[in-house]
Design a protein around this motif. Structure first.
Motif, short mmCIF file in Angstrom:
data_model
loop_
_atom_site.label_atom_id
_atom_site.label_comp_id
_atom_site.label_asym_id
_atom_site.label_seq_id
_atom_site.Cartn_x
_atom_site.Cartn_y
_atom_site.Cartn_z
N PHE A 82 0.85 -1.19 0.00
CA PHE A 82 0.00 0.00 0.00
C PHE A 82 0.88 1.23 0.00
CE2 PHE A 82 -3.03 3.08 1.98
CZ PHE A 82 -3.93 3.09 0.93
N LEU A 83 1.29 1.60 -1.20
CA LEU A 83 2.16 2.74 -1.47
C LEU A 83 1.52 3.53 -2.61
CD1 LEU A 83 5.55 0.78 -1.52
CD2 LEU A 83 4.79 2.35 0.29
N PRO A 84 1.99 4.74 -2.87
CA PRO A 84 1.45 5.48 -4.02
C PRO A 84 1.54 4.67 -5.31
CG PRO A 84 2.77 6.93 -2.65
CD PRO A 84 2.95 5.55 -2.09
N GLY A 85 0.58 4.89 -6.19
CA GLY A 85 0.42 4.04 -7.36
C GLY A 85 1.65 3.89 -8.24
N ALA A 86 2.49 4.91 -8.33
CA ALA A 86 3.67 4.86 -9.20
C ALA A 86 4.95 4.48 -8.46
CB ALA A 86 3.87 6.21 -9.89
N ASP A 87 4.82 4.07 -7.19
CA ASP A 87 6.02 3.73 -6.42
C ASP A 87 6.70 2.50 -7.02
OD1 ASP A 87 7.64 2.44 -4.20
OD2 ASP A 87 6.96 4.24 -3.16
N PRO A 88 8.01 2.54 -7.25
CA PRO A 88 8.70 1.41 -7.88
C PRO A 88 8.71 0.15 -7.03
CG PRO A 88 10.28 3.07 -7.14
CD PRO A 88 8.92 3.68 -7.02
N GLU A 89 8.35 0.24 -5.76
CA GLU A 89 8.30 -0.95 -4.91
C GLU A 89 7.00 -1.74 -5.10
OE1 GLU A 89 10.74 -2.23 -2.90
OE2 GLU A 89 11.90 -0.74 -4.00
N ARG A 90 6.04 -1.17 -5.80
CA ARG A 90 4.78 -1.87 -6.00
C ARG A 90 4.93 -2.99 -7.04
NH1 ARG A 90 -0.43 0.22 -4.82
NH2 ARG A 90 -1.10 -0.30 -6.93
N ASN A 91 4.28 -4.12 -6.78
CA ASN A 91 4.34 -5.25 -7.70
C ASN A 91 3.81 -4.87 -9.08
OD1 ASN A 91 5.30 -6.90 -5.64
ND2 ASN A 91 3.26 -7.58 -5.05
N GLY A 92 2.74 -4.08 -9.11
CA GLY A 92 2.18 -3.70 -10.39
C GLY A 92 3.11 -2.84 -11.21
N VAL A 93 3.85 -1.96 -10.58
CA VAL A 93 4.81 -1.11 -11.30
C VAL A 93 5.95 -1.96 -11.85
CG1 VAL A 93 6.47 0.77 -11.04
CG2 VAL A 93 4.21 0.94 -9.98
N GLN A 94 6.45 -2.89 -11.04
CA GLN A 94 7.53 -3.76 -11.50
C GLN A 94 7.07 -4.63 -12.67
OE1 GLN A 94 8.94 -5.83 -8.00
NE2 GLN A 94 9.35 -3.90 -6.92
N ALA A 95 5.82 -5.10 -12.63
CA ALA A 95 5.29 -5.89 -13.73
C ALA A 95 5.20 -5.05 -15.00
CB ALA A 95 3.92 -6.45 -13.36
N ALA A 96 4.72 -3.82 -14.87
CA ALA A 96 4.61 -2.94 -16.03
C ALA A 96 5.97 -2.67 -16.65
CB ALA A 96 3.93 -1.64 -15.63
N ASP A 97 7.01 -2.52 -15.81
CA ASP A 97 8.35 -2.28 -16.32
C ASP A 97 8.89 -3.48 -17.08
OD1 ASP A 97 8.35 0.26 -15.23
OD2 ASP A 97 9.51 -0.29 -13.46
N ALA A 98 8.46 -4.69 -16.69
CA ALA A 98 8.94 -5.91 -17.34
C ALA A 98 8.17 -6.24 -18.61
CB ALA A 98 8.85 -7.09 -16.37
N TRP A 99 7.03 -5.60 -18.79
CA TRP A 99 6.13 -5.93 -19.90
C TRP A 99 6.62 -5.30 -21.20
CZ3 TRP A 99 3.03 -9.75 -20.02
CH2 TRP A 99 2.07 -9.86 -21.04
N ASP A 100 6.26 -5.92 -22.32
CA ASP A 100 6.56 -5.39 -23.65
C ASP A 100 5.31 -4.70 -24.17
OD1 ASP A 100 7.02 -4.97 -26.36
OD2 ASP A 100 8.19 -6.80 -26.59
N ASP A 101 5.40 -3.40 -24.39
CA ASP A 101 4.23 -2.64 -24.82
C ASP A 101 3.68 -3.07 -26.18
OD1 ASP A 101 4.21 -1.17 -22.51
OD2 ASP A 101 5.36 0.51 -23.35
N SER A 102 4.46 -3.85 -26.92
CA SER A 102 3.96 -4.33 -28.21
C SER A 102 2.86 -5.36 -28.03
CB SER A 102 5.10 -4.92 -29.04
OG SER A 102 5.60 -6.12 -28.44
N LEU A 103 2.76 -5.95 -26.85
CA LEU A 103 1.68 -6.88 -26.53
C LEU A 103 0.56 -6.06 -25.91
CD1 LEU A 103 3.78 -9.79 -25.01
CD2 LEU A 103 3.15 -9.40 -27.40
N GLU A 104 -0.49 -5.84 -26.66
CA GLU A 104 -1.48 -4.84 -26.30
C GLU A 104 -2.56 -5.41 -25.39
OE1 GLU A 104 -2.87 -2.97 -29.85
OE2 GLU A 104 -0.91 -2.14 -30.33
N LEU A 105 -2.36 -5.21 -24.10
CA LEU A 105 -3.39 -5.56 -23.13
C LEU A 105 -4.53 -4.56 -23.22
CD1 LEU A 105 -1.00 -6.21 -20.13
CD2 LEU A 105 -2.50 -7.95 -21.13
N ASP A 106 -5.72 -5.04 -22.88
CA ASP A 106 -6.86 -4.15 -22.69
C ASP A 106 -6.80 -3.70 -21.23
OD1 ASP A 106 -9.28 -2.96 -22.12
OD2 ASP A 106 -10.50 -4.51 -23.07
#
Length: 267
Positions: A82-106
């Protein structure tokens, strides 16, 4: 966690971290492809930690990623800091950094836990996540308040924790809420949001990632006969159809290998 007996976990050794990440990514892609073939969409529950993030990166880089309609993949997280949404310690932020934007999620199908800059408290964020899960379940015609999870990835902590369910704590057994807040986590940061064990175990497949020699003792503990969920939360993770312990060989000293879990057969 009542109902029909779940299959016992199967141990699947891998020679190193690289092989574990690549092979797990291949498994994830196969599950997503099969799920979309059956019902047109697929759902994955992601985990944090270094290996969880590496798996996401391998999924994104795999040539087989082109076989998936990413606009019809639903993404959830088993827990979040439970940290601010863009905090690099958040699992979701780390996942987004690892993702390839060419794979277009909805992005309407991607469900991060609300951050501390969006909600006043972790309790509010947990309630919001429960409501999102219930809405997704309703859209699928399900009445249990949870959508179908095709696979849930988990990382085993060196203390045997999974998600934000830590040993020695009675909240491991909580079934009153599908998602709840953790206010005094023994691992920083202290405030978190986590799926309950029952929610995690509603997944068709639960895969536990165990990487590195420092996890050997934790792996031995979760495999010990008679160990309880409170003593070792990772021991109680069970999928409806399948439970895999996907491990590196250096986490195995002193742990008996399952006959059908040899590298030649399953890695």
């Amino acid at each position: 966690m009542s109902g029909a007996a779940r299959p016992e976990p199967r141990l699947v050794p891998h020679e190193d971290d690289d092989r574990l990440a690549r092979d797990t990514a291949a498994r994830v892609l196969e599950v997503l492809e099969n799920a979309q073939g059956e019902r047109g969409e697929a759902t994955v529950v992601l985990t944090g930690g270094s290996m969880g993030t590496r798996v996401i990166g391998e999924v994104a880089r795999s040539a087989d990623a082109a076989l998936i309609d990413w606009s019809r993949v639903n993404v959830w997280w088993s827990d979040e800091r439970f940290l601010p949404g863009a905090d690099p310690e958040r699992n979701g932020v780390q996942a987004a950094d690892a993702w390839d934007d060419s794979l277009e999620l909805d992005w309407d199908r991607v469900h991060p836990v609300a951050g501390a800059d969006e909600m006043d408290s972790a309790q509010d964020a947990a309630r919001d996540y429960r409501e999102e899960l219930a809405a997704a379940a309703e859209s699928e015609g399900l009445s249990a308040g949870l959508p179908r999870f095709d696979v849930a990835l988990l990382s085993l902590g060196p203390d045997t924790h999974i998600a934000s369910l830590f040993p020695g704590r009675q909240d491991v057994l909580r079934e009153d809420e599908s998602v709840f807040s953790v206010e005094d986590s023994p691992k920083p940061p202290p405030t978190r949001v986590t799926m309950s064990l029952g929610t995690i175990n509603s997944a068709e497949r639960v895969w536990l990632l165990v990487s590195g020699a420092p996890k050997a003792e934790a792996l031995a503990t979760v495999r010990r006969p008679g160990v309880t969920p409170v003593q070792a939360p990772g021991s109680a993770a069970r999928g409806r159809q399948e439970t895999l312990w996907l491990v590196t060989e250096d986490a195995l000293p002193g742990v008996p290998q399952d006959p059908d879990g040899s590298p030649a057969n399953d890695a």
